[in-house]
Motif scaffolding. Structure first.
Motif, PDB file in Angstrom:
ATOM      1  N   ALA A  16       0.827  -1.208   0.000  1.00  0.00           N
ATOM      2  CA  ALA A  16       0.000   0.000   0.000  1.00  0.00           C
ATOM      3  C   ALA A  16       0.864   1.263   0.000  1.00  0.00           C
ATOM      4  CB  ALA A  16      -0.939  -0.006   1.199  1.00  0.00           C
ATOM      5  N   THR A  20       0.549   4.152  -2.728  1.00  0.00           N
ATOM      6  CA  THR A  20       0.055   5.477  -2.338  1.00  0.00           C
ATOM      7  C   THR A  20       1.142   6.516  -2.145  1.00  0.00           C
ATOM      8  OG1 THR A  20       0.156   4.992   0.032  1.00  0.00           O
ATOM      9  CG2 THR A  20      -1.897   4.445  -1.118  1.00  0.00           C
ATOM     10  N   ALA A  26      -1.710   4.685   3.263  1.00  0.00           N
ATOM     11  CA  ALA A  26      -1.511   3.235   3.139  1.00  0.00           C
ATOM     12  C   ALA A  26      -2.128   2.498   4.325  1.00  0.00           C
ATOM     13  CB  ALA A  26      -0.021   2.923   3.037  1.00  0.00           C
ATOM     14  N   LEU A  29      -5.815   2.463   3.875  1.00  0.00           N
ATOM     15  CA  LEU A  29      -6.166   1.552   2.788  1.00  0.00           C
ATOM     16  C   LEU A  29      -6.146   0.093   3.257  1.00  0.00           C
ATOM     17  CD1 LEU A  29      -6.807   2.433  -0.111  1.00  0.00           C
ATOM     18  CD2 LEU A  29      -4.505   1.766  -0.738  1.00  0.00           C
ATOM     19  N   VAL A  30      -5.128  -0.271   4.022  1.00  0.00           N
ATOM     20  CA  VAL A  30      -5.022  -1.647   4.518  1.00  0.00           C
ATOM     21  C   VAL A  30      -6.174  -1.931   5.482  1.00  0.00           C
ATOM     22  CG1 VAL A  30      -3.608  -3.241   5.869  1.00  0.00           C
ATOM     23  CG2 VAL A  30      -2.552  -1.847   4.100  1.00  0.00           C
ATOM     24  N   LEU A  57      -5.970  -3.449  -3.212  1.00  0.00           N
ATOM     25  CA  LEU A  57      -5.413  -2.209  -2.684  1.00  0.00           C
ATOM     26  C   LEU A  57      -5.255  -1.157  -3.786  1.00  0.00           C
ATOM     27  CD1 LEU A  57      -2.666  -3.659  -0.307  1.00  0.00           C
ATOM     28  CD2 LEU A  57      -4.781  -2.497   0.393  1.00  0.00           C
TER      29      LEU A  57
END
Length: 83
Positions: A16, A20, A26, A29-30, A57
């Motif tokens: 991520a 990103t 990141a 996102l995760v 992702l």
């Protein structure tokens, strides 16, 4: 299933961050990936979990960027009305 995914948390975070270029984004996102995978329910039918998560992702990041670009266009349009 989430426990199995979490075993590779540092790998998902590294993916991520590469996508990103931002550690904060990141991490978000995760987290969102874990939520989506939990809703999915299981890993059945996924042959390559690493590839699946990487694609997920990346697509989630693209969705964020698309939404941001639409918001910017709306803001510019609103601004032009005042000129």
């Amino acid at each position: 299933m989430l426990i199995e995914l979490y075993k590779n948390h540092s790998q998902w975070l590294a993916m991520a961050i590469k996508i990103t270029k931002s550690k904060d984004l990141a991490e978000d996102l995760v987290q969102d990936m874990y939520v989506k995978m939990h809703k999915r329910g299981n890993l059945d039918g996924i042959r390559n979990v690493k590839g699946f998560v990487n694609t997920m992702l990346r697509n989630m990041f693209y969705d964020i960027k698309r939404k941001e670009s639409k918001r910017i266009l709306v803001d510019i349009t609103d601004f032009k009305e005042y000129l």
